[in-house]
Design a protein around this motif. Sequence first.
Motif, PDB file in Angstrom:
ATOM      1  N   THR A  12       0.835  -1.204   0.000  1.00 37.44           N
ATOM      2  CA  THR A  12       0.000   0.000   0.000  1.00 37.44           C
ATOM      3  C   THR A  12       0.868   1.252   0.000  1.00 37.44           C
ATOM      4  O   THR A  12       0.673   2.164  -0.813  1.00 37.44           O
ATOM      5  CB  THR A  12      -0.943   0.001   1.225  1.00 37.44           C
ATOM      6  OG1 THR A  12      -1.809  -1.131   1.129  1.00 37.44           O
ATOM      7  CG2 THR A  12      -1.755   1.280   1.298  1.00 37.44           C
ATOM      8  N   VAL A  13       1.844   1.308   0.897  1.00 35.44           N
ATOM      9  CA  VAL A  13       2.731   2.476   0.976  1.00 35.44           C
ATOM     10  C   VAL A  13       3.568   2.592  -0.292  1.00 35.44           C
ATOM     11  O   VAL A  13       3.734   3.676  -0.851  1.00 35.44           O
ATOM     12  CB  VAL A  13       3.630   2.411   2.235  1.00 35.44           C
ATOM     13  CG1 VAL A  13       4.657   3.531   2.230  1.00 35.44           C
ATOM     14  CG2 VAL A  13       2.781   2.466   3.488  1.00 35.44           C
ATOM     15  N   ARG A  14       4.077   1.486  -0.770  1.00 33.15           N
ATOM     16  CA  ARG A  14       4.898   1.480  -1.989  1.00 33.15           C
ATOM     17  C   ARG A  14       4.109   2.067  -3.161  1.00 33.15           C
ATOM     18  O   ARG A  14       4.624   2.884  -3.918  1.00 33.15           O
ATOM     19  CB  ARG A  14       5.326   0.044  -2.284  1.00 33.15           C
ATOM     20  CG  ARG A  14       6.362  -0.107  -3.364  1.00 33.15           C
ATOM     21  CD  ARG A  14       6.756  -1.572  -3.493  1.00 33.15           C
ATOM     22  NE  ARG A  14       7.768  -1.742  -4.516  1.00 33.15           N
ATOM     23  CZ  ARG A  14       8.193  -2.911  -4.960  1.00 33.15           C
ATOM     24  NH1 ARG A  14       7.708  -4.022  -4.440  1.00 33.15           N
ATOM     25  NH2 ARG A  14       9.096  -2.983  -5.902  1.00 33.15           N
ATOM     26  N   ARG A  15       2.848   1.682  -3.294  1.00 33.68           N
ATOM     27  CA  ARG A  15       2.007   2.217  -4.369  1.00 33.68           C
ATOM     28  C   ARG A  15       1.729   3.707  -4.175  1.00 33.68           C
ATOM     29  O   ARG A  15       1.732   4.473  -5.139  1.00 33.68           O
ATOM     30  CB  ARG A  15       0.695   1.442  -4.462  1.00 33.68           C
ATOM     31  CG  ARG A  15       0.879   0.059  -5.051  1.00 33.68           C
ATOM     32  CD  ARG A  15      -0.461  -0.664  -5.251  1.00 33.68           C
ATOM     33  NE  ARG A  15      -0.256  -1.962  -5.855  1.00 33.68           N
ATOM     34  CZ  ARG A  15      -0.010  -2.171  -7.134  1.00 33.68           C
ATOM     35  NH1 ARG A  15       0.049  -1.147  -7.973  1.00 33.68           N
ATOM     36  NH2 ARG A  15       0.167  -3.393  -7.603  1.00 33.68           N
ATOM     37  N   GLN A  16       1.497   4.112  -2.932  1.00 36.57           N
ATOM     38  CA  GLN A  16       1.232   5.523  -2.663  1.00 36.57           C
ATOM     39  C   GLN A  16       2.449   6.389  -2.978  1.00 36.57           C
ATOM     40  O   GLN A  16       2.314   7.493  -3.496  1.00 36.57           O
ATOM     41  CB  GLN A  16       0.809   5.717  -1.202  1.00 36.57           C
ATOM     42  CG  GLN A  16      -0.546   5.151  -0.901  1.00 36.57           C
ATOM     43  CD  GLN A  16      -0.851   5.109   0.599  1.00 36.57           C
ATOM     44  OE1 GLN A  16       0.041   5.234   1.444  1.00 36.57           O
ATOM     45  NE2 GLN A  16      -2.112   4.906   0.932  1.00 36.57           N
ATOM     46  N   VAL A  17       3.636   5.905  -2.671  1.00 34.76           N
ATOM     47  CA  VAL A  17       4.855   6.689  -2.848  1.00 34.76           C
ATOM     48  C   VAL A  17       5.376   6.616  -4.283  1.00 34.76           C
ATOM     49  O   VAL A  17       5.746   7.637  -4.866  1.00 34.76           O
ATOM     50  CB  VAL A  17       5.951   6.243  -1.843  1.00 34.76           C
ATOM     51  CG1 VAL A  17       7.278   6.924  -2.125  1.00 34.76           C
ATOM     52  CG2 VAL A  17       5.495   6.521  -0.407  1.00 34.76           C
ATOM     53  N   LEU A  18       5.404   5.426  -4.859  1.00 34.50           N
ATOM     54  CA  LEU A  18       6.014   5.249  -6.185  1.00 34.50           C
ATOM     55  C   LEU A  18       5.010   5.265  -7.331  1.00 34.50           C
ATOM     56  O   LEU A  18       5.402   5.451  -8.482  1.00 34.50           O
ATOM     57  CB  LEU A  18       6.802   3.937  -6.226  1.00 34.50           C
ATOM     58  CG  LEU A  18       7.950   3.818  -5.240  1.00 34.50           C
ATOM     59  CD1 LEU A  18       8.609   2.451  -5.352  1.00 34.50           C
ATOM     60  CD2 LEU A  18       8.965   4.931  -5.440  1.00 34.50           C
ATOM     61  N   GLY A  19       3.751   5.053  -7.018  1.00 36.64           N
ATOM     62  CA  GLY A  19       2.721   5.031  -8.045  1.00 36.64           C
ATOM     63  C   GLY A  19       2.435   3.626  -8.532  1.00 36.64           C
ATOM     64  O   GLY A  19       3.309   2.754  -8.534  1.00 36.64           O
ATOM     65  N   ASP A  20       1.193   3.416  -8.950  1.00 39.44           N
ATOM     66  CA  ASP A  20       0.769   2.096  -9.401  1.00 39.44           C
ATOM     67  C   ASP A  20       1.564   1.617 -10.608  1.00 39.44           C
ATOM     68  O   ASP A  20       1.922   0.440 -10.677  1.00 39.44           O
ATOM     69  CB  ASP A  20      -0.721   2.108  -9.748  1.00 39.44           C
ATOM     70  CG  ASP A  20      -1.610   2.165  -8.513  1.00 39.44           C
ATOM     71  OD1 ASP A  20      -1.180   1.694  -7.440  1.00 39.44           O
ATOM     72  OD2 ASP A  20      -2.733   2.688  -8.630  1.00 39.44           O
ATOM     73  N   ALA A  21       1.828   2.498 -11.567  1.00 39.43           N
ATOM     74  CA  ALA A  21       2.524   2.077 -12.792  1.00 39.43           C
ATOM     75  C   ALA A  21       3.894   1.489 -12.459  1.00 39.43           C
ATOM     76  O   ALA A  21       4.269   0.434 -12.987  1.00 39.43           O
ATOM     77  CB  ALA A  21       2.655   3.242 -13.766  1.00 39.43           C
ATOM     78  N   HIS A  22       4.646   2.169 -11.586  1.00 41.42           N
ATOM     79  CA  HIS A  22       5.974   1.672 -11.222  1.00 41.42           C
ATOM     80  C   HIS A  22       5.876   0.319 -10.515  1.00 41.42           C
ATOM     81  O   HIS A  22       6.616  -0.615 -10.845  1.00 41.42           O
ATOM     82  CB  HIS A  22       6.703   2.679 -10.332  1.00 41.42           C
ATOM     83  CG  HIS A  22       8.012   2.155  -9.855  1.00 41.42           C
ATOM     84  ND1 HIS A  22       9.166   2.252 -10.595  1.00 41.42           N
ATOM     85  CD2 HIS A  22       8.346   1.467  -8.728  1.00 41.42           C
ATOM     86  CE1 HIS A  22      10.153   1.678  -9.946  1.00 41.42           C
ATOM     87  NE2 HIS A  22       9.682   1.190  -8.810  1.00 41.42           N
ATOM     88  N   VAL A  23       4.978   0.223  -9.552  1.00 39.18           N
ATOM     89  CA  VAL A  23       4.865  -1.012  -8.777  1.00 39.18           C
ATOM     90  C   VAL A  23       4.341  -2.143  -9.657  1.00 39.18           C
ATOM     91  O   VAL A  23       4.839  -3.267  -9.577  1.00 39.18           O
ATOM     92  CB  VAL A  23       3.983  -0.801  -7.525  1.00 39.18           C
ATOM     93  CG1 VAL A  23       3.778  -2.109  -6.771  1.00 39.18           C
ATOM     94  CG2 VAL A  23       4.618   0.247  -6.608  1.00 39.18           C
TER      95      VAL A  23
END
Length: 126
Positions: A12-23
Amino acid sequence: MNDRERHEAGMTVRRQVLGDAHVDHAVANTEEFTADFQDFITRYAWGEVWSRPGLDRRTRSCITLAVLATLHHDEELAMHVRAALRNGLSPAEVAEVLLQVGVYAGVPAANRAFKVARETLRQEAG
């Protein structure tokens, strides 16, 4: 938290910080060789450290930019310049972080980081 919960919180945090496309790209490119590493960074970097209440995300972004610039990790620096923007830093604040790098880590490190950040900011604006 157990490992599964830590992984979910980290994602959840990874998506919030890096964005869905990156993750989504990172997840899609995960293979047997890299699966343990992806799980490790999701659980610990994102699910433990980035999730801690002691610092806000803007501050964590500033620290991350400074460390990556100092260590000349250009690809990660570009990724975290984008993350810093998502976390509310302005391009001027990114530049301030890199000026700080120049004083404490050296002009060559800051010069290189400014080049990476400038190109990343241009891409994000354009």
